[in-house]
Design a protein around this motif. Structure first.
Motif, short mmCIF file in Angstrom:
data_model
loop_
_atom_site.label_atom_id
_atom_site.label_comp_id
_atom_site.label_asym_id
_atom_site.label_seq_id
_atom_site.Cartn_x
_atom_site.Cartn_y
_atom_site.Cartn_z
N TYR A 141 -12.62 51.32 85.85
CA TYR A 141 -11.84 49.83 86.18
C TYR A 141 -13.28 49.02 86.60
N ASN A 142 -14.04 49.76 87.33
CA ASN A 142 -15.27 49.01 87.88
C ASN A 142 -16.33 48.34 86.56
N TRP A 143 -16.02 48.79 85.38
CA TRP A 143 -16.77 48.20 84.38
C TRP A 143 -16.41 46.74 84.07
N PHE A 178 -8.80 40.37 85.12
CA PHE A 178 -8.11 41.17 85.95
C PHE A 178 -6.61 40.66 86.17
N ASP A 179 -6.19 39.79 85.52
CA ASP A 179 -4.75 39.22 85.42
C ASP A 179 -4.01 39.66 84.24
N THR A 180 -4.92 40.54 83.37
CA THR A 180 -4.09 41.10 82.27
C THR A 180 -3.25 42.36 82.75
N ALA A 181 -2.10 42.82 82.08
CA ALA A 181 -1.03 43.70 82.30
C ALA A 181 -1.78 45.00 82.30
N ASP A 182 -2.77 45.51 81.48
CA ASP A 182 -3.53 46.76 81.80
C ASP A 182 -4.11 46.77 83.04
N LEU A 183 -4.95 46.02 83.22
CA LEU A 183 -5.64 45.90 84.54
C LEU A 183 -5.10 45.98 85.89
#
Length: 69
Positions: A24-26, A31-36
């Protein structure tokens, strides 16, 4: 996400958090995408499991927990 969930489900929560947090920190955007958003919710869940109080990832409500050593 699948690996982190699998680790969580087999009781390896610290490893699940560390693995997912590293990936995640990469990211520097998106950040508004479903995966993140899903990854952040799982990270919050894993972080909360040891805390006495935390915030619900969905609604932000403060949650009191009983922590067993």
């Amino acid at each position: 996400m699948s690996l982190a969930r699998s680790l969580r489900d087999t009781g390896r929560r610290d490893e699940a958090h560390a693995t997912l947090a590293d990936i995640y920190n990469w990211f520097t955007g998106g950040f508004d995408t479903a995966d993140l958003k899903d990854a952040k919710a799982l990270l919050d869940e894993l972080s909360c499991e040891r805390a006495r109080t935390c915030r619900c990832a969905k609604c932000g409500a403060k949650v009191e927990r009983t922590v067993t050593p």
